[in-house]
Design a protein around this motif. Sequence first.
Motif, mmCIF file in Angstrom:
data_model
loop_
_atom_site.group_PDB
_atom_site.id
_atom_site.type_symbol
_atom_site.label_atom_id
_atom_site.label_comp_id
_atom_site.label_asym_id
_atom_site.label_seq_id
_atom_site.Cartn_x
_atom_site.Cartn_y
_atom_site.Cartn_z
ATOM 1 N N ALA A 1 1.271 -1.414 -0.238
ATOM 2 C CA ALA A 1 -0.077 0.486 0.384
ATOM 3 C C ALA A 1 0.747 1.163 0.100
ATOM 4 O O ALA A 1 0.477 2.331 -0.878
ATOM 5 C CB ALA A 1 -1.163 0.043 0.800
ATOM 6 N N LYS A 2 1.596 1.146 0.917
ATOM 7 C CA LYS A 2 3.103 2.583 1.084
ATOM 8 C C LYS A 2 4.097 2.305 -0.469
ATOM 9 O O LYS A 2 3.452 4.012 -1.220
ATOM 10 C CB LYS A 2 3.714 2.125 1.994
ATOM 11 C CG LYS A 2 3.043 2.121 3.510
ATOM 12 C CD LYS A 2 2.603 3.833 3.483
ATOM 13 C CE LYS A 2 1.867 3.963 4.839
ATOM 14 N NZ LYS A 2 1.423 4.934 5.606
ATOM 15 N N PHE A 3 4.190 1.116 -1.253
ATOM 16 C CA PHE A 3 5.036 1.567 -2.073
ATOM 17 C C PHE A 3 3.874 2.002 -3.557
ATOM 18 O O PHE A 3 4.406 3.131 -3.770
ATOM 19 C CB PHE A 3 5.814 0.427 -2.136
ATOM 20 C CG PHE A 3 6.846 0.283 -3.334
ATOM 21 C CD1 PHE A 3 7.851 0.944 -3.807
ATOM 22 C CD2 PHE A 3 6.077 -0.236 -4.703
ATOM 23 C CE1 PHE A 3 8.646 1.040 -4.599
ATOM 24 C CE2 PHE A 3 7.489 0.217 -5.740
ATOM 25 C CZ PHE A 3 8.386 1.294 -6.020
ATOM 26 N N THR A 4 3.351 1.495 -3.621
ATOM 27 C CA THR A 4 2.070 1.832 -4.770
ATOM 28 C C THR A 4 1.764 3.309 -4.437
ATOM 29 O O THR A 4 1.486 3.600 -5.917
ATOM 30 C CB THR A 4 1.306 0.556 -4.999
ATOM 31 O OG1 THR A 4 0.296 0.928 -3.447
ATOM 32 C CG2 THR A 4 1.167 -0.437 -5.304
ATOM 33 N N ALA A 5 1.411 4.261 -3.126
ATOM 34 C CA ALA A 5 0.898 5.134 -3.507
ATOM 35 C C ALA A 5 2.218 5.782 -3.206
ATOM 36 O O ALA A 5 2.162 6.993 -4.185
ATOM 37 C CB ALA A 5 0.402 5.512 -1.711
ATOM 38 N N GLU A 6 3.808 5.671 -2.936
ATOM 39 C CA GLU A 6 5.340 6.552 -3.741
ATOM 40 C C GLU A 6 5.406 6.054 -5.461
ATOM 41 O O GLU A 6 5.776 7.084 -5.386
ATOM 42 C CB GLU A 6 5.860 5.764 -2.725
ATOM 43 C CG GLU A 6 7.123 6.704 -2.594
ATOM 44 C CD GLU A 6 7.818 6.318 -1.527
ATOM 45 O OE1 GLU A 6 9.238 6.809 -1.283
ATOM 46 O OE2 GLU A 6 7.395 5.919 0.084
ATOM 47 N N TRP A 7 5.027 4.781 -5.552
ATOM 48 C CA TRP A 7 5.288 5.483 -6.961
ATOM 49 C C TRP A 7 4.377 6.115 -8.495
ATOM 50 O O TRP A 7 4.810 6.319 -9.151
ATOM 51 C CB TRP A 7 5.409 3.786 -7.379
ATOM 52 C CG TRP A 7 5.299 3.027 -8.331
ATOM 53 C CD1 TRP A 7 4.193 3.184 -10.209
ATOM 54 C CD2 TRP A 7 6.947 3.129 -9.493
ATOM 55 N NE1 TRP A 7 5.277 3.026 -10.797
ATOM 56 C CE2 TRP A 7 6.359 2.495 -10.626
ATOM 57 C CE3 TRP A 7 7.767 2.534 -9.141
ATOM 58 C CZ2 TRP A 7 7.882 2.383 -12.165
ATOM 59 C CZ3 TRP A 7 8.766 2.542 -9.628
ATOM 60 C CH2 TRP A 7 9.119 2.259 -11.080
#
Length: 334
Positions: A42-48
């Motif tokens: 969830a965190k990585f996809t938002a940051e990406w």
Amino acid sequence: MLRRLAVPALFAAALLPLHGQAAELLNVSYDPTRELYQQINAKFTAEWKAKTGEELSIKQSHGGSSKQARSVIDGLEADVVTLGIASDIDALHDNGDLLPDNWQSRLPGDSTPYNSTVVLLVRKGNPKGIKDWDDLVKPGVAVITPNPKTSSGGRWNFLAAYAYALKHNANDDAKARAFVAGLYKNVPVLDSGARGSTTSFAQRGLGDVLIAWENEAYLALDEFGADKFEIVAPSLSILAQPPVAVVDKYARKHGTEKVAEAYLRYLYTPEAQEIIVRNHYRPLDPKVAAAHAKDFPKIELTGIQQFGGWRVAQPKFFGDGGVFDQIYKPGSGS
């Protein structure tokens, strides 16, 4: 080996646009990481999305670590693997050349962004009075642990008990084998993976003690309540190192090499290391580890090096006809 302090910068540099194409990653992982990667993803996809403008979907697959490795070898097209043991990723090179043999040198900490260890989970009040490994070989004590032929957790458990037996028997290998054979005589069922063993113990009510990944033991307390179970830290355990890797052959085929690498490098960032701590894994980052030192019991830890590394230990202990096959007699338990 890359320097740890350079990881956030390298992570940022790897965030390159995918030329307008939505990306999808498949992370093939081992049993106890479901909750961890739900939060990481969830965190990585938002940051990406924020840094590249690109949508990213990350799919997960979970099971016993060796079974998962076998699935990838047999054609499950993982972009990345986050498995429980280095030998399972070595197998991806040895059986199909899916990634290079030096894969462990490509990320910090031998491509291990977090560590764990092996502890004992008992029922509230510790009715069998279990304090250490030697209590697990006593008559009438039912021990739950996964199958080391299919589960990385099962292998770490086996070697933790073996290391204890060596220490307490002046490194007499015959006595250590006899000790571990006695322990497995008390195992009524071998689940294929660590999560299955946790379910057998916590939900099905089987056994008096669960040998478990430390994070699995704490998750059992979180889910079922500290009024149901207690964690016993043994006097000696093993440093469990679950590594990660890009599966080059499939990532190249899918055009996901850059996002797959960025995803794994993200695991080393302070933000991800905090998520790792919240899921009861031991972080690699020294600052995060120092800030949460009180969250983890101090246990004397041996390493896989005691057994010659995984290239030696895997065939010796868990290969066909190895030590486990020699000492385990199905149906002889309680």
